[in-house]
Design an enzyme around this catalytic site. Structure first.
Site, mmCIF file in Angstrom:
data_model
loop_
_atom_site.group_PDB
_atom_site.id
_atom_site.type_symbol
_atom_site.label_atom_id
_atom_site.label_comp_id
_atom_site.label_asym_id
_atom_site.label_seq_id
_atom_site.Cartn_x
_atom_site.Cartn_y
_atom_site.Cartn_z
ATOM 1 C CG ASN A 13 67.974 -22.180 -25.579
ATOM 2 O OD1 ASN A 13 67.106 -21.759 -25.006
ATOM 3 N ND2 ASN A 13 69.233 -22.280 -25.586
ATOM 4 C CE LYS A 15 70.511 -18.609 -26.204
ATOM 5 N NZ LYS A 15 71.701 -18.226 -26.530
ATOM 6 C CG HIS A 98 72.921 -23.235 -23.706
ATOM 7 N ND1 HIS A 98 73.842 -22.086 -23.787
ATOM 8 C CD2 HIS A 98 72.442 -23.286 -24.918
ATOM 9 C CE1 HIS A 98 73.480 -21.254 -24.869
ATOM 10 N NE2 HIS A 98 72.991 -22.220 -25.477
ATOM 11 C CD GLU A 100 73.130 -18.692 -23.170
ATOM 12 O OE1 GLU A 100 72.030 -18.890 -22.919
ATOM 13 O OE2 GLU A 100 73.794 -17.857 -24.366
ATOM 14 C CD GLU A 170 74.169 -23.936 -28.871
ATOM 15 O OE1 GLU A 170 73.158 -23.444 -29.651
ATOM 16 O OE2 GLU A 170 74.205 -23.522 -27.776
ATOM 17 N N GLY A 176 74.874 -15.385 -29.822
ATOM 18 C CA GLY A 176 74.317 -14.296 -29.603
ATOM 19 C C GLY A 176 75.380 -12.943 -30.022
ATOM 20 C CB SER A 216 74.985 -15.730 -34.725
ATOM 21 O OG SER A 216 75.399 -14.983 -33.575
HETATM 22 P P1 13P Z 1 71.847 -17.233 -30.888
HETATM 23 O O1 13P Z 1 71.134 -18.078 -32.064
HETATM 24 O O2 13P Z 1 71.025 -16.169 -30.074
HETATM 25 O O3 13P Z 1 73.347 -17.111 -31.233
HETATM 26 O O4 13P Z 1 72.009 -18.637 -29.607
HETATM 27 C C1 13P Z 1 72.391 -19.755 -29.931
HETATM 28 C C2 13P Z 1 72.256 -20.444 -28.705
HETATM 29 O O5 13P Z 1 72.861 -20.366 -27.662
HETATM 30 C C3 13P Z 1 71.024 -21.684 -28.848
HETATM 31 O O6 13P Z 1 71.023 -22.555 -28.015
#
Ligand code: 13P
Length: 258
Positions: A13, A15, A98, A100, A170, A176, A216
């Site tokens: 992803n 983002k 997601h 976010e 997640e 992150g 992560s």
């Molecule tokens: P990270 O791997 O940067 O922690 O992000 C995970 C994520 O949100 C994937 O959708």
């Protein structure tokens, strides 16, 4: 290691990262470095890069996903992108719900459910994200939160409708932050999710459903995460933006069991 009837899936992803040139560079490097990976591979670039990336993925070794979609097929929804548009751009899959999107853009169980219905109607493989915040985990509410999110997202379907659905667990506190869930924490949550799906839609669907871990994931921790029986893959953020690291994740290694 995931059950043999569930093909592992590693999805990147991106983002809100990557201009067109960077997208092309990254995908070319990923394709160059692929050598019979143990997993199906998906990349999810931003909307603006979908068509250029799609051109590079024509041989089908890596599949294309969008990071979100609207539930209507067309109409007066300024700024939104629909299922037919994603298909037109070459997508085979879409990430939905997601954290976010839930946190910053108002996605709820209801809208995720509508998006799921639309994704399935347009034959996009949905990757439905769920996960608890740190506050919820510390208040011992992880399972309750996961149950609510699963029931909300999957409400109103017949088991056969959901055969292509992928769930991504997640934990928000792991996204992150560099704080990956331990393999035991991931396994515990994944098993809970599978049991929930079994309770709602039957063991047949639940046993076939792929449940990815996200938060992560790195080249260093992917092998132990993937050695858990109910971890069927990974949804990778930051570490999917560099070809070498993502390639190592795609080619994860789990101990051979006799
Ligand atoms: P990270 O791997 O940067 O922690 O992000 C995970 C994520 O949100 C994937 O959708």
């Amino acid at each position: 290691m995931t059950a043999p009837h569930r093909r592992p899936l590693i999805a990147g992803n991106w983002k809100m990262n990557m201009l067109l040139k960077d997208s092309v560079d990254l995908v070319r490097k990923i394709l160059d470095g692929l050598s019979s990976p143990p997993a199906e591979v998906i990349v999810a670039p931003p909307f603006t890069a979908l068509t250029v990336v799609s051109e590079l993925l024509k041989d089908g070794r890596v599949r294309l996903a969008a990071q979100d979609m609207h539930w209507e097929a067309s109409g007066a929804f300024t700024g939104e992108v629909s299922g037919p548009m994603l298909k037109d751009a070459g997508c085979q899959a879409v990430i939905l719900g997601h954290s976010e999107r839930r946190r910053y853009f108002g996605d709820t169980e209801t809208t995720v459910n509508k998006k799921l219905r639309a994704a399935l109607a347009h034959k996009l493989v949905p990757i439905v994200c769920i996960g608890e915040t740190l506050e919820e985990r510390e208040a011992q509410r992880t399972f309750r939160v996961l149950e609510t999110q699963i029931k909300g997202a999957l409400a109103g379907f017949a088991p056969a409708d959901l055969a292509s659905v992928v769930i991504a667990y997640e934990p928000v506190w792991a996204i992150g932050t560099g704080k990956t869930a331990t393999p035991d924490q991931a396994q515990e949550a994944h098993l809970f999710v599978r049991k929930q799906v079994a309770g709602l839609y039957g063991d047949g669907l639940a046993q076939g459903m792929r449940i990815l871990y996200g938060g992560s994931v790195t080249p260093e921790n992917v092998d132990t995460l993937m050695s858990q029986p109910d971890v069927d893959g990974a949804l990778v953020g930051g570490a999917s933006l560099k070809a070498a690291g993502f390639l190592r994740i795609i080619h994860f290694q789990t101990p051979v069991r006799n």
